[in-house]
Design an enzyme around this catalytic site. Sequence first.
Site, short mmCIF file in Angstrom:
data_model
loop_
_atom_site.label_atom_id
_atom_site.label_comp_id
_atom_site.label_asym_id
_atom_site.label_seq_id
_atom_site.Cartn_x
_atom_site.Cartn_y
_atom_site.Cartn_z
N TYR A 503 0.83 -1.21 0.00
CA TYR A 503 0.00 0.00 0.00
C TYR A 503 0.86 1.26 0.00
CZ TYR A 503 -3.51 3.42 1.51
OH TYR A 503 -4.33 4.51 1.59
N LYS A 507 0.84 4.10 -3.07
CA LYS A 507 0.41 5.49 -2.87
C LYS A 507 1.54 6.48 -3.13
CE LYS A 507 -3.92 4.93 -1.92
NZ LYS A 507 -4.99 5.49 -2.79
#
Length: 598
Positions: A503, A507
Amino acid sequence: MCEGPTVVKEQHRAKEQASSIFGIRAAETVARAALPETLAEIEAPVPDTPSERLAALIDEAGALVHGQEEYLLKCTSPPSAAAAALEAKTRAADWKAHHAAGETKFLFSDCWTTDVVEAKTLAMFAAMLKARRVLEIGMFTGYGALTIAEALPADGEMITFEIDPFLERFARPVFDASPHGSKIDVKIGDALANLKAWPADKKFDMVFVDADKGSYQAYYDTVLARGLLAPGGVVVVDNVLFKGAPYVGPSKFDNRSWNDGGAAVAAFNDHVAADDRVEQVMLPIRDGITIIRLKDQPALAPVAAAAAPVVAQAPEPVVVAPPAPPAVEVASDAVVSGVGNKPILDRMRLDGKAALVTGAGQGIGRAFAHALAEAGAAVCVADLDLDRAKAVAAELEAKGARAYAHKADCGDPAAIACMVDTVVEKFGAIDIAVNNAGVNKNSAAEDTPLADWDLTFNLNTRGVFLCCQAEAKHMLAKGCGKIINTASMASLLVPHPQKQAAYNCSKAAVVKLTQSLACEWAGRGLNVNCVSPGIVDTPLIWDNPALNKLADQWLAQIPANRLAQVTDLQAAVVYLASEASDYMVGHNLVIEGGQSLW
């Protein structure tokens, strides 16, 4: 021999008319002169029977009415080229098809447009008032607004409240082609709500009401109660004769609900007539207009009277007044007047804009959808879960916004292309795109399945790129647009103690993707920015046993000493979607309560 009574030869009606026009010069030759066409239509032998007389009266009435309309048009200044183009566009539009396709909220008709006589009348009022700011409640396609704007000074403002965003998109190209179109500011949304929220210090020289008849009284009362009329200003109300219904009463043959409108207008007319605060006059222009002004308004400065004869008197003592302070020159730049004559909060409005929000069925995406809708945008609520999307779209519609739900997998290129094309088909354009859909699969790096890594990057990074690419094709073609990507505080630091390497990397890639696209497209009118939220207080945390036990540790890392609420993020997305952020390029707007500072 006595002479008998003088026999008066019956004069033919044409001779009577000639006599009334030419007086004693109406000789027989004059009487036989060609009469105007309208008058000629009503010349006929004197009717004999009652039926013939009735038919003659009806023919005469029809000829007079028909002739009057043509004569009014002949004697009124013609419309500008832009106004004529807007009328032609309105007449040619297939309003039934637009409504059937869901493009308009209501079934409109080209008969609703203002004609040149009424529009020029309103423009004349504005010119006589030397108006600088005019409000129109109910725009339709903007013929009246454009004609009034043409009568305003260069820095004048024509504010119009309209509930249907399609109409603003319909009229805007014609407005933009007119040298006066920049004066027109269309506010999309509920007119009464807009009126109640309008700044009390921005008063109107003229308020023109031509909207839903049942709300006439509410509009009128709100304008007066909030003191929105400038000194000497007037309220002009249209359709006050409403097909004769206010004074004739209900029709037995009403098949278009005119009776309801007539009853509402009659009640409004009675309300104004009984209002001791105002004086008014009703004029039979088109379907009737009423001009209303407050009593005891300040009079215009009187013209200086001629000087009275000077009478010699004893000299008075001379008193020397102190010199007046020098006048302070007020700047007239954009800081004072606002960019485009708009105050800063108006520049953050999104009226008439079409927006797409992905992952909008819950959480942050839902909050973004609400924020954009409240700012005036029409919103496509896109989500993998169609039921959730429909629920959010229903929430927006309950607020008076235009919205629809769309099911989309933002990891699928074909689904993304279909989603974007549908927005353009439904709304006529895509002006704002918020790429918010994402996923987080928490796991220690050594235990992260490759499938989870691929899923995370496929949706969070590759999917965002594909969305940007599809959206940009439409935005670059028209030379403007706003793309906002949802990144994360995880792009700046490694959140802990949770383990989420996939993650965090995905991002961080979104931030760099945003910056790269922003640099490529900024010179072509397309702004790309991103928002990086901190840890957001949502059910996804509290329903997850692995996460809810970490809340106390997170709070210790945040100077604000609380988790973010989705509402903390809403103003950011409105700002980035609005013209107020036109100079912001490739920015990562971090909203994390200070967590990245510790």
